[in-house]
Every structure is written in structure tokens, then in C-alpha cells.
Design a protein around this motif. Structure first.
Motif, PDB file in Angstrom:
ATOM      1  N   VAL A  30     -31.211  20.104 -18.166  1.00 56.02           N
ATOM      2  CA  VAL A  30     -29.922  19.437 -17.998  1.00 56.02           C
ATOM      3  C   VAL A  30     -29.832  18.227 -18.922  1.00 56.02           C
ATOM      4  CG1 VAL A  30     -28.474  18.163 -16.375  1.00 56.02           C
ATOM      5  CG2 VAL A  30     -29.645  20.248 -15.632  1.00 56.02           C
ATOM      6  N   ARG A  31     -30.932  17.511 -19.082  1.00 54.39           N
ATOM      7  CA  ARG A  31     -30.931  16.301 -19.907  1.00 54.39           C
ATOM      8  C   ARG A  31     -30.634  16.600 -21.376  1.00 54.39           C
ATOM      9  NH1 ARG A  31     -34.234  12.430 -22.576  1.00 54.39           N
ATOM     10  NH2 ARG A  31     -35.949  13.891 -22.824  1.00 54.39           N
ATOM     11  N   VAL A  32     -31.013  17.796 -21.845  1.00 58.63           N
ATOM     12  CA  VAL A  32     -30.799  18.122 -23.255  1.00 58.63           C
ATOM     13  C   VAL A  32     -29.607  19.046 -23.458  1.00 58.63           C
ATOM     14  CG1 VAL A  32     -33.222  17.780 -23.814  1.00 58.63           C
ATOM     15  CG2 VAL A  32     -32.421  20.074 -23.239  1.00 58.63           C
ATOM     16  N   GLY A  33     -28.799  19.224 -22.431  1.00 65.05           N
ATOM     17  CA  GLY A  33     -27.555  19.955 -22.604  1.00 65.05           C
ATOM     18  C   GLY A  33     -27.561  21.400 -22.179  1.00 65.05           C
ATOM     19  N   LEU A  34     -28.637  21.858 -21.549  1.00 70.91           N
ATOM     20  CA  LEU A  34     -28.674  23.230 -21.034  1.00 70.91           C
ATOM     21  C   LEU A  34     -28.365  23.213 -19.541  1.00 70.91           C
ATOM     22  CD1 LEU A  34     -31.836  24.572 -22.910  1.00 70.91           C
ATOM     23  CD2 LEU A  34     -29.442  24.698 -23.607  1.00 70.91           C
ATOM     24  N   LYS A  35     -28.561  24.364 -18.893  1.00 76.36           N
ATOM     25  CA  LYS A  35     -28.291  24.476 -17.463  1.00 76.36           C
ATOM     26  C   LYS A  35     -29.586  24.736 -16.711  1.00 76.36           C
ATOM     27  CE  LYS A  35     -25.569  27.908 -18.152  1.00 76.36           C
ATOM     28  NZ  LYS A  35     -24.639  29.050 -17.947  1.00 76.36           N
ATOM     29  N   GLU A  36     -29.639  24.280 -15.470  1.00 74.07           N
ATOM     30  CA  GLU A  36     -30.808  24.562 -14.641  1.00 74.07           C
ATOM     31  C   GLU A  36     -31.033  26.061 -14.522  1.00 74.07           C
ATOM     32  OE1 GLU A  36     -30.951  22.693 -10.857  1.00 74.07           O
ATOM     33  OE2 GLU A  36     -30.541  20.681 -11.631  1.00 74.07           O
ATOM     34  N   ASP A  37     -29.937  26.810 -14.470  1.00 75.10           N
ATOM     35  CA  ASP A  37     -30.054  28.265 -14.326  1.00 75.10           C
ATOM     36  C   ASP A  37     -30.767  28.906 -15.507  1.00 75.10           C
ATOM     37  OD1 ASP A  37     -28.780  28.130 -11.928  1.00 75.10           O
ATOM     38  OD2 ASP A  37     -26.840  28.857 -12.633  1.00 75.10           O
ATOM     39  N   ASP A  38     -30.708  28.264 -16.677  1.00 75.31           N
ATOM     40  CA  ASP A  38     -31.409  28.818 -17.832  1.00 75.31           C
ATOM     41  C   ASP A  38     -32.908  28.904 -17.559  1.00 75.31           C
ATOM     42  OD1 ASP A  38     -29.158  29.190 -19.472  1.00 75.31           O
ATOM     43  OD2 ASP A  38     -29.197  27.099 -20.119  1.00 75.31           O
ATOM     44  N   VAL A  39     -33.452  27.871 -16.945  1.00 82.80           N
ATOM     45  CA  VAL A  39     -34.881  27.854 -16.629  1.00 82.80           C
ATOM     46  C   VAL A  39     -35.203  28.840 -15.519  1.00 82.80           C
ATOM     47  CG1 VAL A  39     -36.785  26.431 -15.781  1.00 82.80           C
ATOM     48  CG2 VAL A  39     -35.137  25.476 -17.398  1.00 82.80           C
ATOM     49  N   VAL A  40     -34.392  28.827 -14.477  1.00 82.45           N
ATOM     50  CA  VAL A  40     -34.626  29.735 -13.343  1.00 82.45           C
ATOM     51  C   VAL A  40     -34.530  31.186 -13.791  1.00 82.45           C
ATOM     52  CG1 VAL A  40     -33.805  30.464 -11.078  1.00 82.45           C
ATOM     53  CG2 VAL A  40     -33.804  28.028 -11.681  1.00 82.45           C
ATOM     54  N   ASP A  41     -33.524  31.495 -14.588  1.00 85.36           N
ATOM     55  CA  ASP A  41     -33.364  32.862 -15.075  1.00 85.36           C
ATOM     56  C   ASP A  41     -34.533  33.272 -15.971  1.00 85.36           C
ATOM     57  OD1 ASP A  41     -30.991  32.968 -13.725  1.00 85.36           O
ATOM     58  OD2 ASP A  41     -29.723  32.711 -15.489  1.00 85.36           O
ATOM     59  N   PHE A  42     -35.020  32.325 -16.759  1.00 80.62           N
ATOM     60  CA  PHE A  42     -36.159  32.649 -17.624  1.00 80.62           C
ATOM     61  C   PHE A  42     -37.379  33.060 -16.810  1.00 80.62           C
ATOM     62  CE2 PHE A  42     -40.207  30.949 -19.274  1.00 80.62           C
ATOM     63  CZ  PHE A  42     -40.431  31.932 -20.228  1.00 80.62           C
ATOM     64  N   MET A  43     -37.552  32.454 -15.644  1.00 79.49           N
ATOM     65  CA  MET A  43     -38.728  32.769 -14.833  1.00 79.49           C
ATOM     66  C   MET A  43     -38.757  34.237 -14.436  1.00 79.49           C
ATOM     67  SD  MET A  43     -40.533  30.168 -14.884  1.00 79.49           S
ATOM     68  CE  MET A  43     -41.790  30.822 -13.781  1.00 79.49           C
ATOM     69  N   LEU A  44     -37.575  34.869 -14.358  1.00 82.99           N
ATOM     70  CA  LEU A  44     -37.538  36.300 -14.052  1.00 82.99           C
ATOM     71  C   LEU A  44     -38.137  37.116 -15.194  1.00 82.99           C
ATOM     72  CD1 LEU A  44     -33.945  36.536 -12.516  1.00 82.99           C
ATOM     73  CD2 LEU A  44     -36.128  36.368 -11.317  1.00 82.99           C
ATOM     74  N   TRP A  45     -38.094  36.554 -16.390  1.00 86.69           N
ATOM     75  CA  TRP A  45     -38.722  37.179 -17.554  1.00 86.69           C
ATOM     76  C   TRP A  45     -40.164  36.675 -17.723  1.00 86.69           C
ATOM     77  CZ3 TRP A  45     -35.595  38.729 -22.345  1.00 86.69           C
ATOM     78  CH2 TRP A  45     -34.252  38.998 -22.024  1.00 86.69           C
ATOM     79  N   GLY A  46     -40.299  35.359 -17.664  1.00 83.84           N
ATOM     80  CA  GLY A  46     -41.546  34.737 -18.057  1.00 83.84           C
ATOM     81  C   GLY A  46     -42.693  34.895 -17.089  1.00 83.84           C
ATOM     82  N   LEU A  47     -42.423  34.792 -15.782  1.00 80.34           N
ATOM     83  CA  LEU A  47     -43.514  34.847 -14.813  1.00 80.34           C
ATOM     84  C   LEU A  47     -44.234  36.195 -14.822  1.00 80.34           C
ATOM     85  CD1 LEU A  47     -45.131  33.415 -12.688  1.00 80.34           C
ATOM     86  CD2 LEU A  47     -43.417  34.046 -10.983  1.00 80.34           C
ATOM     87  N   PRO A  48     -43.512  37.327 -14.736  1.00 80.36           N
ATOM     88  CA  PRO A  48     -44.222  38.614 -14.805  1.00 80.36           C
ATOM     89  C   PRO A  48     -44.977  38.791 -16.124  1.00 80.36           C
ATOM     90  CG  PRO A  48     -41.987  38.924 -13.998  1.00 80.36           C
ATOM     91  CD  PRO A  48     -42.068  37.523 -14.511  1.00 80.36           C
TER      92      PRO A  48
ATOM     93  N   ILE B 216     -38.757  21.872 -23.702  1.00 76.90           N
ATOM     94  CA  ILE B 216     -38.425  21.654 -22.290  1.00 76.90           C
ATOM     95  C   ILE B 216     -39.598  22.041 -21.398  1.00 76.90           C
ATOM     96  CG2 ILE B 216     -37.008  22.521 -20.380  1.00 76.90           C
ATOM     97  CD1 ILE B 216     -34.712  22.766 -22.426  1.00 76.90           C
ATOM     98  N   ALA B 217     -40.220  23.163 -21.720  1.00 74.74           N
ATOM     99  CA  ALA B 217     -41.241  23.728 -20.844  1.00 74.74           C
ATOM    100  C   ALA B 217     -42.613  23.084 -20.996  1.00 74.74           C
ATOM    101  CB  ALA B 217     -41.355  25.231 -21.100  1.00 74.74           C
ATOM    102  N   ALA B 218     -42.965  22.616 -22.193  1.00 67.85           N
ATOM    103  CA  ALA B 218     -44.343  22.237 -22.493  1.00 67.85           C
ATOM    104  C   ALA B 218     -44.964  21.229 -21.521  1.00 67.85           C
ATOM    105  CB  ALA B 218     -44.434  21.735 -23.932  1.00 67.85           C
ATOM    106  N   PRO B 219     -44.336  20.073 -21.257  1.00 66.30           N
ATOM    107  CA  PRO B 219     -44.966  19.119 -20.337  1.00 66.30           C
ATOM    108  C   PRO B 219     -45.154  19.694 -18.929  1.00 66.30           C
ATOM    109  CG  PRO B 219     -43.253  18.048 -21.625  1.00 66.30           C
ATOM    110  CD  PRO B 219     -43.098  19.517 -21.845  1.00 66.30           C
ATOM    111  N   SER B 220     -44.188  20.466 -18.479  1.00 65.01           N
ATOM    112  CA  SER B 220     -44.282  21.056 -17.149  1.00 65.01           C
ATOM    113  C   SER B 220     -45.403  22.093 -17.086  1.00 65.01           C
ATOM    114  CB  SER B 220     -42.956  21.719 -16.766  1.00 65.01           C
ATOM    115  OG  SER B 220     -41.901  20.782 -16.801  1.00 65.01           O
ATOM    116  N   VAL B 221     -45.573  22.830 -18.166  1.00 60.55           N
ATOM    117  CA  VAL B 221     -46.618  23.856 -18.212  1.00 60.55           C
ATOM    118  C   VAL B 221     -48.005  23.220 -18.154  1.00 60.55           C
ATOM    119  CG1 VAL B 221     -47.718  25.593 -19.675  1.00 60.55           C
ATOM    120  CG2 VAL B 221     -45.245  25.599 -19.376  1.00 60.55           C
ATOM    121  N   ILE B 222     -48.218  22.167 -18.922  1.00 62.87           N
ATOM    122  CA  ILE B 222     -49.557  21.558 -18.920  1.00 62.87           C
ATOM    123  C   ILE B 222     -49.852  20.900 -17.569  1.00 62.87           C
ATOM    124  CG2 ILE B 222     -48.991  19.247 -19.795  1.00 62.87           C
ATOM    125  CD1 ILE B 222     -51.477  19.518 -21.610  1.00 62.87           C
ATOM    126  N   LEU B 223     -48.813  20.410 -16.887  1.00 67.14           N
ATOM    127  CA  LEU B 223     -49.020  19.872 -15.538  1.00 67.14           C
ATOM    128  C   LEU B 223     -49.355  20.994 -14.568  1.00 67.14           C
ATOM    129  CD1 LEU B 223     -49.016  17.456 -13.650  1.00 67.14           C
ATOM    130  CD2 LEU B 223     -46.558  17.802 -13.304  1.00 67.14           C
TER     131      LEU B 223
END
Length: 276
Positions: free
Chosen positions: A40-58, A121-128
Motif C-alpha cells: 500500500v505504501r508504494v502504490g499497490l494493493k494489499e490484495d496483490d500480496v494476498v493473491d500472490f500467496m496463492l501462487w507463491g506458497l505452493p 516489497i517482499a524481501a524484508p518480510s521474507v528474511i524475517l
């Protein structure tokens, strides 16, 4: 053994639920929440991250398991169905990053979002999340180092429950899981602080900074571990990959700076949707 933690968190309808799974899932949930706020801070939507998890997690789970199985294939030749059994571990972080990264590339293209922006967007959260996930290894009594003494562990001023749980197979072990967890937490702090400095990082450099930081620490910590995956007999796979990623990421930073890219500050002003 007295003082050691039980790897089973609880039983649900007669099925054992392991701390490993609880901790890994907790790390993922936190990573998604933090990434959503940054999106959201960089101009995207929260749903972009949530939707990606349907691709990325599996993709990450499959990648983590395949990476592990490929380098431990001799353990699965006789019983290939064991490949599907991951409740006791057997997931390699580098494999998960590769699988998740591939999914992110295709997802960002599909959504017309800059791949570099999404990686930032993802990198800091991933390393945590990785820092948290290492405690799953602790609960499973894995990802430890060579033999040491209780006196050495006490000298690190570790809590008693960690010291007791590092007595594995009749000997105290170096808590390499903890070394990496602490290194990753420090990396999270560094990346967040650098990300907030305007006109300092260019697009993609939060992610490349993550690669540089993580691979540098992982190279040395991996050298201490006694459960490494090996290639060509004596080469630790994660150390080799860490070297490639470390120097590759530095090379990319230099190349992209010479080429010229948007600063992180400029992307906050509304260019985050540009594909690239």
C-alpha cells in the motif's frame, strides 16, 4: 531427555501437529501482513500480496522439497512416496526461495506490476519469516552445528531451554539455527532502515540487499552445520549457492546503477505499477 522440548505442539482429532508447522505458518502470516502494508505504501494493493500467496506458497513448498530431495535422493530411491512426507522437516530454504521467486516473476507479469518492486516489497518480510522459521528447526532438533560443551553455551548467556535442547544424540551442539535466526533479524532491521532512506536505494536494491546479506551470513553458518546437503561429494550446496548469489547480487547492483533505474523514493510517488 529432561529439559528438551517436545516437537509436537498439540494433537488435533488424533493427528499430531508439530511446532515446526506452527512456527513456519506463523512466519508466513507475519510476512504476508508486513508485505501487504508495504504494498500500500508504494502504490499497490494489499490484495496483490494476498493473491500472490496463492501462487507463491505452493511453489515455495514444492521448490523447498524438490531442492532437498534432489541432494538427498539416495534416501528416497527405495521409498519414493516418502518425498511427500514433510511433517518432520526436509524443506530447504534456498529451494523455497527459488520456487517462490519463479512464481513471483510470472505473477507480477500477469498483474503488470514491476517484478523488482514486488521483490522489494517482499524481501524484508521474507528474511524475517526465515528468522522465525529457524525456530521450527530448533523444535525439530535439526540445523545444528558440531559438538561443543554446555559451558560454551552457557557462556553465550542462552536461556536454559535452548541449552537443554541443544543436547542432541548425547552431545551438546552449536546452535547454528540461532546464529542464522539472529543474523536474519539483523538483516530485517538493516533492510527496513535502508528502505526508508529517500534517494538512497534504487528499484530492486532492497531485494538485492537481502540477497547479499542473507547469502553472506549463510555461507559461514552453513560451514558449521553437520546436516548440510552436498554436491560432488564434498561441496556444501548452500555454500556454493551463497557465493554465486552474493557476488551475482553485487554485480547486479553495479550493473543496474550504471544503467540507471528509478529511485525507491520516486516509486513511492506513483510509478510502482510500471512493468519491468
Amino acid at each position: 531427555m529432561l529439559g528438551q522440548v517436545n516437537p509436537v505442539a498439540f494433537n488435533l482429532f488424533g493427528i499430531a501437529v508439530y511446532w515446526y508447522a506452527v512456527i513456519i505458518v506463523s512466519g508466513i502470516v507475519l510476512a504476508v501482513w508486513l508485505s501487504s502494508k508495504e504494498a500500500v505504501r508504494v502504490g499497490l494493493k494489499e490484495d496483490d500480496v494476498v493473491d500472490f500467496m496463492l501462487w507463491g506458497l505452493p511453489s515455495a513448498i514444492v521448490g523447498a522439497r524438490l531442492y532437498f530431495v534432489i541432494f538427498e535422493w539416495q534416501d528416497y530411491v527405495a521409498n519414493p512416496l516418502d518425498i511427500l512426507w514433510t511433517r518432520n522437516g526436509g524443506l530447504a530454504i534456498y529451494g523455497g526461495l527459488i520456487g517462490g521467486g519463479l512464481a513471483l516473476f510470472f505473477f507480477s507479469r500477469h498483474r503488470f506490476i514491476s517484478t523488482w518492486t514486488f521483490l522489494d516489497i517482499a524481501a524484508p518480510s521474507v528474511i524475517l519469516a526465515q528468522a522465525i522459521g529457524r525456530w521450527g528447526n530448533f523444535m525439530n532438533h535439526e540445523a545444528f552445528g558440531p559438538e561443543t560443551t554446555r559451558g560454551f553455551l552457557e557462556g553465550l548467556h542462552l536461556p536454559k531451554f535452548i541449552i537443554d535442547n541443544m543436547n542432541i544424540d548425547g552431545a551438546y551442539r552449536q546452535p547454528t539455527f540461532l546464529y542464522e535466526s539472529v543474523w536474519n533479524v539483523l538483516g530485517f532491521v538493516v533492510l527496513v532502515l535502508l528502505r526508508r532512506k529517500k534517494h538512497f536505494l534504487k528499484e530492486g536494491e532492497v531485494f538485492l540487499g537481502y540477497i547479499i546479506w542473507y547469502s553472506f551470513g549463510r555461507f559461514f553458518i552453513e560451514g558449521m552445520r553437520t546436516d548440510s546437503l552436498y554436491a560432488f561429494g564434498s561441496i556444501r550446496v548452500s555454500q556454493l549457492l551463497s557465493l554465486v548469489l552474493f557476488f551475482g547480487a553485487i554485480g547486479l547492483v553495479i550493473f543496474r546503477r550504471k544503467k540507471g533505474n528509478l529511485s525507491f523514493y520516486d516509486r513511492e510517488k506513483g510509478t510502482a505499477k510500471k512493468a519491468g
